[in-house]
Structures are given as structure tokens and as C-alpha cells.
Design a protein around this motif. Structure first.
Motif, PDB file in Angstrom:
ATOM      1  N   LEU A  13       0.857  -1.179   0.000  1.00  0.00           N
ATOM      2  CA  LEU A  13       0.000   0.000   0.000  1.00  0.00           C
ATOM      3  C   LEU A  13       0.900   1.238   0.000  1.00  0.00           C
ATOM      4  CD1 LEU A  13      -2.461  -1.362   2.708  1.00  0.00           C
ATOM      5  CD2 LEU A  13      -3.024  -1.021   0.295  1.00  0.00           C
ATOM      6  N   HIS A  14       1.188   1.735  -1.197  1.00  0.00           N
ATOM      7  CA  HIS A  14       2.035   2.919  -1.327  1.00  0.00           C
ATOM      8  C   HIS A  14       1.190   4.162  -1.106  1.00  0.00           C
ATOM      9  CE1 HIS A  14       5.241   0.426  -2.908  1.00  0.00           C
ATOM     10  NE2 HIS A  14       4.386  -0.107  -3.767  1.00  0.00           N
ATOM     11  N   ASP A  15       1.800   5.241  -0.645  1.00  0.00           N
ATOM     12  CA  ASP A  15       1.112   6.531  -0.510  1.00  0.00           C
ATOM     13  C   ASP A  15      -0.258   6.353   0.121  1.00  0.00           C
ATOM     14  OD1 ASP A  15       3.268   7.827  -1.816  1.00  0.00           O
ATOM     15  OD2 ASP A  15       2.497   7.049  -3.724  1.00  0.00           O
ATOM     16  N   THR A  16      -0.247   5.690   1.262  1.00  0.00           N
ATOM     17  CA  THR A  16      -1.497   5.335   1.937  1.00  0.00           C
ATOM     18  C   THR A  16      -1.458   5.844   3.372  1.00  0.00           C
ATOM     19  OG1 THR A  16      -1.768   3.380   0.546  1.00  0.00           O
ATOM     20  CG2 THR A  16      -2.903   3.340   2.671  1.00  0.00           C
ATOM     21  N   ALA A  17      -2.631   6.177   3.891  1.00  0.00           N
ATOM     22  CA  ALA A  17      -2.749   6.557   5.297  1.00  0.00           C
ATOM     23  C   ALA A  17      -3.644   5.547   6.001  1.00  0.00           C
ATOM     24  CB  ALA A  17      -3.356   7.949   5.416  1.00  0.00           C
ATOM     25  N   ILE A  18      -3.263   5.172   7.225  1.00  0.00           N
ATOM     26  CA  ILE A  18      -4.111   4.324   8.052  1.00  0.00           C
ATOM     27  C   ILE A  18      -4.417   5.102   9.332  1.00  0.00           C
ATOM     28  CG2 ILE A  18      -4.216   2.223   9.453  1.00  0.00           C
ATOM     29  CD1 ILE A  18      -2.779   0.726   7.298  1.00  0.00           C
ATOM     30  N   ALA A  19      -5.696   5.206   9.646  1.00  0.00           N
ATOM     31  CA  ALA A  19      -6.103   5.900  10.874  1.00  0.00           C
ATOM     32  C   ALA A  19      -6.478   4.872  11.929  1.00  0.00           C
ATOM     33  CB  ALA A  19      -7.285   6.812  10.588  1.00  0.00           C
ATOM     34  N   VAL A  20      -5.949   5.089  13.138  1.00  0.00           N
ATOM     35  CA  VAL A  20      -6.173   4.179  14.270  1.00  0.00           C
ATOM     36  C   VAL A  20      -6.821   4.992  15.384  1.00  0.00           C
ATOM     37  CG1 VAL A  20      -5.033   2.680  15.955  1.00  0.00           C
ATOM     38  CG2 VAL A  20      -4.123   2.854  13.624  1.00  0.00           C
ATOM     39  N   ASP A  21      -7.939   4.505  15.923  1.00  0.00           N
ATOM     40  CA  ASP A  21      -8.617   5.283  16.957  1.00  0.00           C
ATOM     41  C   ASP A  21      -8.043   5.005  18.350  1.00  0.00           C
ATOM     42  OD1 ASP A  21      -9.721   2.931  17.946  1.00  0.00           O
ATOM     43  OD2 ASP A  21     -11.763   3.336  17.243  1.00  0.00           O
ATOM     44  N   ALA A  22      -8.634   5.623  19.346  1.00  0.00           N
ATOM     45  CA  ALA A  22      -8.087   5.543  20.700  1.00  0.00           C
ATOM     46  C   ALA A  22      -8.177   4.149  21.306  1.00  0.00           C
ATOM     47  CB  ALA A  22      -8.800   6.544  21.603  1.00  0.00           C
ATOM     48  N   ALA A  28      -9.751   3.614   9.287  1.00  0.00           N
ATOM     49  CA  ALA A  28      -9.752   4.052   7.888  1.00  0.00           C
ATOM     50  C   ALA A  28      -8.430   3.697   7.238  1.00  0.00           C
ATOM     51  CB  ALA A  28      -9.980   5.559   7.803  1.00  0.00           C
ATOM     52  N   ILE A  29      -8.513   3.320   5.964  1.00  0.00           N
ATOM     53  CA  ILE A  29      -7.317   3.085   5.144  1.00  0.00           C
ATOM     54  C   ILE A  29      -7.590   3.777   3.821  1.00  0.00           C
ATOM     55  CG2 ILE A  29      -5.844   1.374   4.008  1.00  0.00           C
ATOM     56  CD1 ILE A  29      -6.676  -0.661   6.121  1.00  0.00           C
ATOM     57  N   GLU A  30      -6.812   4.799   3.511  1.00  0.00           N
ATOM     58  CA  GLU A  30      -7.086   5.514   2.268  1.00  0.00           C
ATOM     59  C   GLU A  30      -5.845   6.134   1.660  1.00  0.00           C
ATOM     60  OE1 GLU A  30      -9.259   9.369   3.644  1.00  0.00           O
ATOM     61  OE2 GLU A  30     -10.440   7.609   4.260  1.00  0.00           O
ATOM     62  N   PRO A  31      -5.994   6.612   0.402  1.00  0.00           N
ATOM     63  CA  PRO A  31      -4.837   7.212  -0.263  1.00  0.00           C
ATOM     64  C   PRO A  31      -4.335   8.423   0.515  1.00  0.00           C
ATOM     65  CG  PRO A  31      -6.624   6.864  -1.823  1.00  0.00           C
ATOM     66  CD  PRO A  31      -7.167   6.550  -0.470  1.00  0.00           C
ATOM     67  N   LEU A  32      -3.015   8.559   0.581  1.00  0.00           N
ATOM     68  CA  LEU A  32      -2.404   9.698   1.276  1.00  0.00           C
ATOM     69  C   LEU A  32      -2.255  10.851   0.280  1.00  0.00           C
ATOM     70  CD1 LEU A  32      -0.850  10.801   3.803  1.00  0.00           C
ATOM     71  CD2 LEU A  32       1.206   9.854   2.770  1.00  0.00           C
ATOM     72  N   THR A  33      -2.865  11.989   0.629  1.00  0.00           N
ATOM     73  CA  THR A  33      -2.704  13.200  -0.175  1.00  0.00           C
ATOM     74  C   THR A  33      -2.183  14.287   0.764  1.00  0.00           C
ATOM     75  OG1 THR A  33      -4.890  14.095   0.307  1.00  0.00           O
ATOM     76  CG2 THR A  33      -4.752  12.521  -1.526  1.00  0.00           C
ATOM     77  N   PRO A  34      -1.778  15.425   0.227  1.00  0.00           N
ATOM     78  CA  PRO A  34      -1.275  16.485   1.125  1.00  0.00           C
ATOM     79  C   PRO A  34      -2.298  16.894   2.179  1.00  0.00           C
ATOM     80  CG  PRO A  34      -0.683  16.966  -1.144  1.00  0.00           C
ATOM     81  CD  PRO A  34      -1.588  15.770  -1.202  1.00  0.00           C
ATOM     82  N   SER A  35      -3.575  16.752   1.883  1.00  0.00           N
ATOM     83  CA  SER A  35      -4.584  17.196   2.854  1.00  0.00           C
ATOM     84  C   SER A  35      -4.988  16.102   3.849  1.00  0.00           C
ATOM     85  CB  SER A  35      -5.825  17.713   2.120  1.00  0.00           C
ATOM     86  OG  SER A  35      -6.443  16.647   1.439  1.00  0.00           O
ATOM     87  N   VAL A 383      -6.194  -9.349  14.480  1.00  0.00           N
ATOM     88  CA  VAL A 383      -4.816  -8.984  14.128  1.00  0.00           C
ATOM     89  C   VAL A 383      -4.356  -9.730  12.877  1.00  0.00           C
ATOM     90  CG1 VAL A 383      -4.260  -8.539  16.565  1.00  0.00           C
ATOM     91  CG2 VAL A 383      -3.753 -10.787  15.592  1.00  0.00           C
ATOM     92  N   GLY A 384      -3.137  -9.432  12.447  1.00  0.00           N
ATOM     93  CA  GLY A 384      -2.517 -10.192  11.362  1.00  0.00           C
ATOM     94  C   GLY A 384      -2.493  -9.484  10.025  1.00  0.00           C
ATOM     95  N   ALA A 385      -3.262  -8.379   9.905  1.00  0.00           N
ATOM     96  CA  ALA A 385      -3.293  -7.666   8.625  1.00  0.00           C
ATOM     97  C   ALA A 385      -3.808  -6.254   8.858  1.00  0.00           C
ATOM     98  CB  ALA A 385      -4.200  -8.400   7.639  1.00  0.00           C
ATOM     99  N   PHE A 386      -3.614  -5.416   7.855  1.00  0.00           N
ATOM    100  CA  PHE A 386      -4.099  -4.037   7.934  1.00  0.00           C
ATOM    101  C   PHE A 386      -5.464  -3.969   7.258  1.00  0.00           C
ATOM    102  CE2 PHE A 386       0.663  -3.006   7.747  1.00  0.00           C
ATOM    103  CZ  PHE A 386       0.775  -2.981   9.129  1.00  0.00           C
ATOM    104  N   GLU A 387      -6.497  -4.037   8.049  1.00  0.00           N
ATOM    105  CA  GLU A 387      -7.866  -3.964   7.525  1.00  0.00           C
ATOM    106  C   GLU A 387      -8.703  -3.190   8.522  1.00  0.00           C
ATOM    107  OE1 GLU A 387      -9.035  -8.064   7.082  1.00  0.00           O
ATOM    108  OE2 GLU A 387      -7.843  -8.311   5.261  1.00  0.00           O
ATOM    109  N   VAL A 388      -9.643  -2.415   8.018  1.00  0.00           N
ATOM    110  CA  VAL A 388     -10.539  -1.678   8.904  1.00  0.00           C
ATOM    111  C   VAL A 388     -11.249  -2.683   9.812  1.00  0.00           C
ATOM    112  CG1 VAL A 388     -12.649  -0.270   8.986  1.00  0.00           C
ATOM    113  CG2 VAL A 388     -10.842   0.264   7.330  1.00  0.00           C
ATOM    114  N   GLY A 389     -11.245  -2.379  11.105  1.00  0.00           N
ATOM    115  CA  GLY A 389     -11.879  -3.274  12.073  1.00  0.00           C
ATOM    116  C   GLY A 389     -10.869  -4.130  12.824  1.00  0.00           C
TER     117      GLY A 389
END
Ligand code: GUN
Ligand code: FE
Length: 458
Positions: A13-22, A28-35, A383-389
Motif C-alpha cells: 500500500l504505497h502513498d497510503t494513510a491508516i487511521a487508528v482510533d483511541a 480508515a485506510i485511504e490514499p495519502l494526499t497532502p490534505s 490482528v494479522g493484517a491491515f484492515e478496517v476493524g
């Protein structure tokens, strides 16, 4: 971000952002842009403040995030013995090296530094989930669970059951009732310190058939039926002498796997370590019951147990993961186990009846180390992979980048950091392969479990 998509395929997953909550969950897993760094937290309703949202970036070209490793089989009390096995094989190794050490750790003053060190060491190697065998002693088993929880390592912790006279009188259960009662005491402790098992869970641990009387196996099978939420771990068909011993001790059972099955211990939540010498019929039984296999290549070579036929097991539909089996295996590193799994599979492929198809690829061993391992320990939804949830159990891997003078421009100074030299012309597939064969804990820069930073290499 690099992770296993399927057994044979890594996803990059190139140029990607992963968001992790508290809570440590991937939201969320989505394309990384400047914003992205501002827009994504805002969209998730997070306060727009650096105090509440931490942004961690991998250095382009030399760092990547990888799921934390799952060590599906290791013995915490055996850590002081890593590398000590001499010329032994399983049964004499147990008596010479293992039982005396494990027995000595019923002294909590001796157990504490060993367990604290094992946890730090495995975390430093990227092991975010560990399926531990402790010892027969309930107090020090519970101490191991406490220390895992405090350090933030995800763990299965099993109080070892062994009441037969295979084990020396100084280190065994007094009888089956005592063993079951001690197991219940340890389960109660772990249920109390981590209700719901968010991080640490108990696991029923009959050491292996030869060290258990039929009455104990029966008692643990009944306990397993009462507690369908508790997994089971044991050893199976590791060594030819052991297999012969099982035949002798359980003449009424058709096979080694049949012994566990007869007592209700061969289930979809059973982790079977080794499985080197299973027969065709046993492998089919294991597959039918949905029991899982922990492949321990380093251990199987070190104590001359044999070469497990992983391809054959996978083709039968048996879910497999990797185990260090420390200290049968001499290393606490799952990356080492992955590397050894490749090498052992290549030896297996040289056996005429097995052939080329037996070879495991880099992609396959990394699957076993992460997504496969998660299935083995019953955590495939977490666990074991990068997936939402799924939860953020991850490692930041950093490779040394060679500069124009042949020194390192990233990853520290020669000899201190690095471990893997990257020239900049490699593909990502090649960088990952170099990591598998030359990487070590120097490359494991940071480690998280459930979103919590649990290790950082300074
Ligand atoms: N079989 C029974 N106990 C053990 C152990 O501690 N290590 C290994 N590798 N095999 C075993
Ligand atoms: Fe083991």
C-alpha cells in the motif's frame, strides 16, 4: 504499508494513510494526499490537535509498516536456555535442559527477570502476539500473564499440565485433579486481570500426550467443553521416539492425533506444535477437526526432530502459523523462524516424493508469520493484517540505505543499525526479501499493540 493479502500474495500500500482510533482499532485506510493529515482526522470527528492525533510517517524508500508477528508457540521459562541443546534430541533434551530450568522458576524472584526479559526481547523482534507455555507453577504462570499485560504484549498464557511419570518427581503435577484445579486457578487469575481477554487470555496446556495420564487428558477435555472460549495448546509428533512412546502409552488409540481426539482436545481452537511425523490419516483428522498447526522449523532442526511438510499440511486444508518454540528453537525471532521455514521447505523439496512444490516463498512464510498465525491463535478477526476493524498490532521496519560513499545515509551508522543494506535500486519485493533473510531486531524500529507503542529502538 506491506501485509499479506493471501497465502501467496503481499499487498504493497504505497502513498497510503491508516487511521487508528483511541481503542487501537483501524478505522480508515485511504490514499495519502497532502490534505490527508488534517482532512482525515476531521472527517473522523477527531479534535484537530497534535495533542490528540499523532502522525507517524515511514521514511519513503527505506521504512515500511508491517503487521506484528504472531509467535504461535514458545516457552517463556526456557529463555535462559536459548542455544543450549548440545547433542540432544527431544526426550533427553527435556530431562537434561528443560525440566530443571522450568522447575527452578517456581521461585518468583527467579521467574520475574526471565519473563520480563522474554517479553522485552520478543517485542523487540516484532512479536505482538505470543502463545506462551509457562510452567507447572501457578504463581509464576500468573506472573507471566501480569507482565504481558503490563508490557502491552498480546498473549495466550498457559499453565503447563503434566502428571505422568515421564516427568521427574521434582517437576510434575501430583495428580489429574490437582492439575485441573491449578489450571482453573490460573484461568481465574487471567480472567480477573483482563476480563474479556482484550490482551491476555488463558490457554489449556497439556504439555504433550506422554506427560499426561488419560485421567488428566479426560479432565482437560471436559474443561475444554465447559469453556469453549478458551483455546488449547499442546505438542504433537515432534520426534520419532516420542511417537513410539505415545503408541506404547496409549495402545487403545489408533494414532497420536487420535489420543487428543479421544479426549476432546482436538478441536478448532487447538494449536498443535510441530506435526513433523503425522501420518496421512492423522493430517486428515487434524484438518477435519479444524485444529491448527504451529510450524517450528528452527526447533525442528536444532533438536533433530525432522522437517515438517508444510505444503502437504496446507494442501490438506490445515491452517498453519510459525512458532519459535524457544528454547527448542534457539531464537526468539519470528523473522528467524520465517527464514528457517523457507530453508527447511527447500530441504523437503529435495525429497523425491515431495518435489519443487514443497518450497515456501517469502510471501508464504510472511503470511504464516502474521495472518496465518492470527488464525492459529484464534485472533483472525483482530490482528494479522491491515484492515478496517482489525487492531493496530504493527511494526515499523527500517532498512539501512547505502550512500554514495558506501556508508549508510539512513538507518544509523555501520554495524550499529541497518542489518539490511538497500542501494535504492531494489523493488519493494526485493527489499522485503532482503529483510527476511538479513533482517533482525535492529531493523524493528517501533512496535505497537492495539495502538499502544510497546517498543522503540533508540
Ligand atoms: N514436548 C514436550 N515439551 C516440550 C518442550 O518444552 N519443547 C518442545 N520442543 N517439545 C516438547
Ligand atoms: Fe515447544
Amino acid at each position: 504499508f506491506v501485509h499479506s493479502k493471501t497465502l501467496t500474495e503481499l499487498e504493497y500500500l504505497h502513498d497510503t494513510a491508516i487511521a487508528v482510533d483511541a481503542t487501537g482499532t483501524i478505522v480508515a485506510i485511504e490514499p495519502l494526499t497532502p490534505s490527508t493529515p488534517t482532512a482525515l482526522p476531521a472527517r473522523l470527528g477527531w479534535a484537530p490537535s497534535p495533542a490528540t492525533t499523532t502522525i507517524i510517517r515511514a521514511k519513503p524508500g527505506s521504512q515500511f509498516f508491517f503487521p506484528g508477528f504472531v509467535d504461535t508457540h514458545l516457552h517463556a521459562p526456557q529463555y535462559p536456555n536459548v542455544g543450549l541443546f548440545g547433542a540432544s534430541s527431544l526426550l533427553d533434551w527435556l530431562n537434561t535442559y528443560t525440566f530443571p530450568l522450568e522447575a527452578s522458576l517456581s521461585d518468583p524472584a527467579k521467574a520475574r527477570p526471565v519473563y520480563a526479559r522474554v517479553i522485552r526481547k520478543t517485542l523487540a523482534h516484532g512479536t505482538t502476539t505470543a502463545a506462551y507455555y509457562a510452567t507447572v507453577d501457578v504463581g509464576s504462570t500468573n506472573l507471566l500473564a501480569d507482565l504481558c499485560l503490563a508490557a502491552g504484549q498480546r498473549a495466550l498464557v498457559g499453565r503447563v499440565c503434566m502428571d505422568s511419570d515421564l516427568s521427574p518427581a521434582y517437576y510434575r503435577d501430583e495428580g489429574p485433579e490437582e492439575a485441573v484445579a491449578a489450571t482453573l486457578a490460573s484461568i481465574a487469575h487471567i480472567d480477573r486481570i483482563d476480563p474479556g481477554g482484550g490482551l491476555v487470555r488463558p490457554v489449556l496446556t497439556p504439555r504433550f500426550a506422554p506427560s499426561c495420564t488419560p485421567a488428566l487428558l479426560k479432565g482437560l477435555g471436559e474443561l475444554a467443553a465447559q469453556r469453549p472460549d478458551v483455546p488449547i495448546q499442546t505438542h504433537i509428533s515432534e520426534n520419532v521416539g516420542e511417537v513410539a512412546l505415545v503408541r506404547e502409552m496409549f495402545p487403545e488409540q489408533e494414532s497420536y492425533a487420535g489420543v487428543y481426539d479421544a479426549f476432546g482436545l482436538l478441536t478448532g481452537r487447538t494449536i498443535l506444535a510441530h506435526a513433523v511425523h503425522l501420518t496421512e490419516g492423522e493430517a486428515e483428522l487434524v484438518a477435519r477437526r479444524g485444529a491448527k498447526v504451529s510450524h517450528c522449523p528452527c526447533s525442528n532442526s536444532a533438536i533433530t526432530s525432522g522437517a515438517a511438510r508444510v505444503r502437504w499440511l496446507l494442501e490438506k486444508g490445515v491452517v498453519c502459523g510459525l512458532g519459535t518454540d524457544m528454547s527448542g528453537g534457539y531464537s526468539a525471532s519470528v523473522l528467524e523462524a520465517a527464514r528457517q521455514a523457507v530453508l527447511v521447505s527447500r530441504h523437503v523439496s529435495l525429497v523425491e516424493s515431495e518435489g519443487e512444490g514443497a518450497k515456501l516463498s517469502v510471501e508464504e512464510v510472511l503470511y504464516l508469520a502474521t495472518r496465518g498465525g492470527a488464525k492459529v491463535v484464534g485472533l483472525e478477526e483482530r490482528v494479522g493484517a491491515f484492515e478496517v476493524g482489525r487492531e493496530w498490532d504493527a511494526q515499523l521496519v527500517g532498512l539501512g540505505v547505502v550512500d554514495g560513499e558506501g556508508g549508510l545515509s539512513e538507518g544509523g551508522t555501520d554495524g550499529e543499525e541497518g542489518g539490511v543494506d538497500v542501494f535504492g535500486w531494489e523493488s519493494w519485493e526485493e527489499k522485503v526479501a532482503k529483510w527476511v533473510f538479513n533482517g533482525d531486531d535492529r531493523n524493528t524500529r517501533r512496535v505497537w499493540v492495539r495502538g499502544r507503542l510497546v517498543h522503540e529502538r533508540k
